[in-house]
Design a protein around this motif. Structure first.
Motif, PDB file in Angstrom:
ATOM      1  N   SER A 122      21.706  -7.317  50.434  1.00  0.00           N
ATOM      2  CA  SER A 122      22.488  -6.412  49.592  1.00  0.00           C
ATOM      3  C   SER A 122      22.665  -7.045  48.223  1.00  0.00           C
ATOM      4  CB  SER A 122      23.855  -6.128  50.222  1.00  0.00           C
ATOM      5  OG  SER A 122      23.717  -5.711  51.557  1.00  0.00           O
ATOM      6  N   LYS A 123      21.634  -7.026  47.427  1.00  0.00           N
ATOM      7  CA  LYS A 123      21.615  -7.722  46.147  1.00  0.00           C
ATOM      8  C   LYS A 123      22.824  -7.348  45.292  1.00  0.00           C
ATOM      9  CE  LYS A 123      18.511  -8.797  42.333  1.00  0.00           C
ATOM     10  NZ  LYS A 123      17.201  -8.492  41.694  1.00  0.00           N
ATOM     11  N   ASN A 124      23.459  -8.391  44.717  1.00  0.00           N
ATOM     12  CA  ASN A 124      24.606  -8.227  43.816  1.00  0.00           C
ATOM     13  C   ASN A 124      25.832  -7.621  44.504  1.00  0.00           C
ATOM     14  OD1 ASN A 124      23.026  -9.198  41.655  1.00  0.00           O
ATOM     15  ND2 ASN A 124      22.216  -7.137  41.284  1.00  0.00           N
ATOM     16  N   ALA A 125      25.852  -7.632  45.858  1.00  0.00           N
ATOM     17  CA  ALA A 125      26.974  -7.010  46.560  1.00  0.00           C
ATOM     18  C   ALA A 125      28.129  -7.975  46.794  1.00  0.00           C
ATOM     19  CB  ALA A 125      26.509  -6.450  47.904  1.00  0.00           C
ATOM     20  N   GLY A 126      27.915  -9.281  46.588  1.00  0.00           N
ATOM     21  CA  GLY A 126      28.961 -10.252  46.894  1.00  0.00           C
ATOM     22  C   GLY A 126      30.249  -9.987  46.158  1.00  0.00           C
ATOM     23  N   GLN A 127      30.169  -9.760  44.855  1.00  0.00           N
ATOM     24  CA  GLN A 127      31.378  -9.512  44.082  1.00  0.00           C
ATOM     25  C   GLN A 127      32.012  -8.187  44.452  1.00  0.00           C
ATOM     26  OE1 GLN A 127      32.726 -11.908  42.089  1.00  0.00           O
ATOM     27  NE2 GLN A 127      34.492 -10.530  42.179  1.00  0.00           N
ATOM     28  N   LYS A 128      31.179  -7.203  44.802  1.00  0.00           N
ATOM     29  CA  LYS A 128      31.725  -5.905  45.225  1.00  0.00           C
ATOM     30  C   LYS A 128      32.566  -6.063  46.482  1.00  0.00           C
ATOM     31  CE  LYS A 128      28.014  -3.091  43.241  1.00  0.00           C
ATOM     32  NZ  LYS A 128      26.904  -2.154  43.535  1.00  0.00           N
ATOM     33  N   VAL A 129      32.097  -6.924  47.394  1.00  0.00           N
ATOM     34  CA  VAL A 129      32.879  -7.178  48.605  1.00  0.00           C
ATOM     35  C   VAL A 129      34.212  -7.820  48.235  1.00  0.00           C
ATOM     36  CG1 VAL A 129      32.970  -8.495  50.749  1.00  0.00           C
ATOM     37  CG2 VAL A 129      30.861  -7.359  50.084  1.00  0.00           C
ATOM     38  N   LEU A 130      34.163  -8.793  47.345  1.00  0.00           N
ATOM     39  CA  LEU A 130      35.390  -9.468  46.929  1.00  0.00           C
ATOM     40  C   LEU A 130      36.359  -8.505  46.256  1.00  0.00           C
ATOM     41  CD1 LEU A 130      33.902 -12.780  45.501  1.00  0.00           C
ATOM     42  CD2 LEU A 130      35.209 -12.520  47.606  1.00  0.00           C
ATOM     43  N   ASP A 131      35.810  -7.555  45.480  1.00  0.00           N
ATOM     44  CA  ASP A 131      36.665  -6.632  44.727  1.00  0.00           C
ATOM     45  C   ASP A 131      37.208  -5.484  45.575  1.00  0.00           C
ATOM     46  OD1 ASP A 131      36.115  -8.169  42.524  1.00  0.00           O
ATOM     47  OD2 ASP A 131      34.576  -6.819  41.718  1.00  0.00           O
ATOM     48  N   SER A 132      36.514  -5.136  46.645  1.00  0.00           N
ATOM     49  CA  SER A 132      36.812  -3.887  47.350  1.00  0.00           C
ATOM     50  C   SER A 132      38.168  -3.882  48.035  1.00  0.00           C
ATOM     51  CB  SER A 132      35.716  -3.595  48.379  1.00  0.00           C
ATOM     52  OG  SER A 132      35.714  -4.596  49.393  1.00  0.00           O
ATOM     53  N   LEU A 133      38.679  -5.050  48.379  1.00  0.00           N
ATOM     54  CA  LEU A 133      39.947  -5.121  49.110  1.00  0.00           C
ATOM     55  C   LEU A 133      41.042  -5.817  48.310  1.00  0.00           C
ATOM     56  CD1 LEU A 133      38.392  -6.100  52.537  1.00  0.00           C
ATOM     57  CD2 LEU A 133      39.466  -3.919  51.996  1.00  0.00           C
ATOM     58  N   ALA A 134      40.806  -6.041  47.039  1.00  0.00           N
ATOM     59  CA  ALA A 134      41.743  -6.807  46.218  1.00  0.00           C
ATOM     60  C   ALA A 134      43.116  -6.156  46.123  1.00  0.00           C
ATOM     61  CB  ALA A 134      41.165  -7.007  44.817  1.00  0.00           C
ATOM     62  N   ASP A 135      43.176  -4.826  46.240  1.00  0.00           N
ATOM     63  CA  ASP A 135      44.448  -4.138  46.063  1.00  0.00           C
ATOM     64  C   ASP A 135      45.312  -4.129  47.307  1.00  0.00           C
ATOM     65  OD1 ASP A 135      42.628  -2.504  47.385  1.00  0.00           O
ATOM     66  OD2 ASP A 135      43.654  -0.663  46.745  1.00  0.00           O
ATOM     67  N   ILE A 136      44.733  -4.469  48.464  1.00  0.00           N
ATOM     68  CA  ILE A 136      45.515  -4.367  49.707  1.00  0.00           C
ATOM     69  C   ILE A 136      45.452  -5.622  50.562  1.00  0.00           C
ATOM     70  CG2 ILE A 136      43.597  -3.239  50.932  1.00  0.00           C
ATOM     71  CD1 ILE A 136      45.752  -1.628  52.466  1.00  0.00           C
ATOM     72  N   ALA A 137      44.295  -6.265  50.651  1.00  0.00           N
ATOM     73  CA  ALA A 137      44.144  -7.450  51.517  1.00  0.00           C
ATOM     74  C   ALA A 137      43.186  -8.423  50.855  1.00  0.00           C
ATOM     75  CB  ALA A 137      43.646  -7.042  52.897  1.00  0.00           C
ATOM     76  N   PRO A 138      43.632  -9.087  49.793  1.00  0.00           N
ATOM     77  CA  PRO A 138      42.710  -9.924  49.012  1.00  0.00           C
ATOM     78  C   PRO A 138      42.110 -11.078  49.797  1.00  0.00           C
ATOM     79  CG  PRO A 138      44.994 -10.247  48.324  1.00  0.00           C
ATOM     80  CD  PRO A 138      44.980  -9.066  49.218  1.00  0.00           C
ATOM     81  N   ASP A 139      42.760 -11.519  50.860  1.00  0.00           N
ATOM     82  CA  ASP A 139      42.180 -12.596  51.663  1.00  0.00           C
ATOM     83  C   ASP A 139      41.082 -12.091  52.598  1.00  0.00           C
ATOM     84  OD1 ASP A 139      43.748 -14.547  50.562  1.00  0.00           O
ATOM     85  OD2 ASP A 139      45.286 -14.441  52.123  1.00  0.00           O
ATOM     86  N   PHE A 140      41.138 -10.805  52.943  1.00  0.00           N
ATOM     87  CA  PHE A 140      40.222 -10.291  53.961  1.00  0.00           C
ATOM     88  C   PHE A 140      38.785 -10.262  53.477  1.00  0.00           C
ATOM     89  CE2 PHE A 140      38.382  -7.215  56.922  1.00  0.00           C
ATOM     90  CZ  PHE A 140      38.885  -7.703  58.112  1.00  0.00           C
ATOM     91  N   ASP A 141      38.595  -9.938  52.196  1.00  0.00           N
ATOM     92  CA  ASP A 141      37.229  -9.935  51.696  1.00  0.00           C
ATOM     93  C   ASP A 141      36.625 -11.329  51.764  1.00  0.00           C
ATOM     94  OD1 ASP A 141      38.657 -11.078  49.613  1.00  0.00           O
ATOM     95  OD2 ASP A 141      38.476  -9.340  48.309  1.00  0.00           O
ATOM     96  N   GLY A 142      37.470 -12.354  51.582  1.00  0.00           N
ATOM     97  CA  GLY A 142      36.991 -13.725  51.737  1.00  0.00           C
ATOM     98  C   GLY A 142      36.581 -14.030  53.163  1.00  0.00           C
ATOM     99  N   PHE A 143      37.324 -13.474  54.117  1.00  0.00           N
ATOM    100  CA  PHE A 143      36.940 -13.675  55.519  1.00  0.00           C
ATOM    101  C   PHE A 143      35.564 -13.077  55.790  1.00  0.00           C
ATOM    102  CE2 PHE A 143      41.733 -13.332  56.646  1.00  0.00           C
ATOM    103  CZ  PHE A 143      41.937 -14.643  56.241  1.00  0.00           C
ATOM    104  N   ILE A 144      35.302 -11.907  55.220  1.00  0.00           N
ATOM    105  CA  ILE A 144      33.999 -11.277  55.421  1.00  0.00           C
ATOM    106  C   ILE A 144      32.885 -12.181  54.911  1.00  0.00           C
ATOM    107  CG2 ILE A 144      32.518  -9.342  54.723  1.00  0.00           C
ATOM    108  CD1 ILE A 144      35.072  -7.610  54.680  1.00  0.00           C
ATOM    109  N   LEU A 145      33.062 -12.701  53.697  1.00  0.00           N
ATOM    110  CA  LEU A 145      32.026 -13.565  53.126  1.00  0.00           C
ATOM    111  C   LEU A 145      31.953 -14.911  53.835  1.00  0.00           C
ATOM    112  CD1 LEU A 145      32.363 -12.903  49.293  1.00  0.00           C
ATOM    113  CD2 LEU A 145      30.441 -12.311  50.759  1.00  0.00           C
TER     114      LEU A 145
END
Length: 259
Positions: free
Chosen positions: A151-174
């Protein structure tokens, strides 16, 4: 014996020469037609289709049965069949790790117990896999790199997608899903995506994630036909509604990709 039955029986006995007849015998007293359906449809119609090799079909089935979490006898059968089809014991365990990402640790732990029993019955020993060069502080880098493969260039999108509700969760995904699990080198990228598509289809509630991994499967070289074959096979293990929903997600993913 019609042609479908003969073809299915040949495929089933090739995978499980010691257990094929036991499957039919276990149903003879109450539902002998179920045994016929398994042979004719599950193996004669579906398993013998040319789109996927037997090892890839077992990757899909093992992942799906792990994700379902309620089919331990069938999971053991297909773990043993996976070994016959050419999967290494280490590869089987890796499929369980991938399915754990989608189904959770209880499902993964139960599947590990089933695998231990299957390996013991076959006299197979699986030493713990040690992967060098996986320092703890590299998890985020590994996760972003593993995600970029599909998923080229998707890393930052994953980090940004949950920033408003669960900012730690996107880190768990990565860090966990991609850095700890999906980045592991035992399975091929294609087999990882087959496992993830199968697990997401079997769970039946993961349409957004299914679209992501259908696109990822194309990125690692799976053909449209192979992806469809994985989903068709899920009709046997997760039911027709789950497979139909997954085919709808596949259509949407291809439309988004312009295919």
């Amino acid at each position: 014996m019609n042609e479908r039955y003969r073809k299915g029986w040949a495929a089933l006995t090739a995978l499980a020469p010691e257990k094929a007849q036991a499957v039919l015998d276990s149903l003879a007293d109450i539902a002998p037609d179920m045994g016929r359906f398994i042979v004719e449809f599950g193996y004669g119609d579906i398993f013998t289709r040319p789109g996927l090799d037997p090892a890839s079909r077992q990757v899909a089935t093992i992942a799906a049965l792990t994700a379902l979490g309620n089919a331990a006898p069938q999971l053991r059968f297909h773990i043993e069949a996976g070994l016959v089809a050419g999967l290494s014991p280490e590869a089987v365990v890796e499929v369980l790790f991938v399915a754990t990402v989608f189904a959770g640790f209880p499902a993964g732990l139960n599947a590990i117990t089933v695998a231990r029993e299957a390996f013991a019955a076959k006299g197979v020993k699986v030493p713990p896999v040690k992967i060098d060069g996986r320092e703890a502080d590299d998890r985020r880098r590994r996760g972003i790199e593993a995600l970029a493969v599909t998923s080229k260039n998707a890393g930052q999108k994953v980090l940004d997608s949950l920033a408003d509700i669960a900012p730690d969760f996107d880190g768990f995904i990565l860090d966990f899903s991609y850095g700890d699990v999906i980045s592991r080198p035992i399975l091929t990228p294609a087999h990882k995506e087959i496992a993830m598509i199968a697990a997401a289809t079997a769970r039946g509630t993961m349409e957004p994630q299914l679209r992501v991994h259908i696109k990822a499967a194309r990125a690692v070289g799976l053909t449209r036909e192979q992806i469809v074959e994985v989903i068709i096979q899920m009709a046997v293990y997760a039911g027709f509604p789950a497979a139909l929903n997954a085919l709808s997600a596949t259509r949407a993913a291809w439309r988004e990709m312009g295919e």
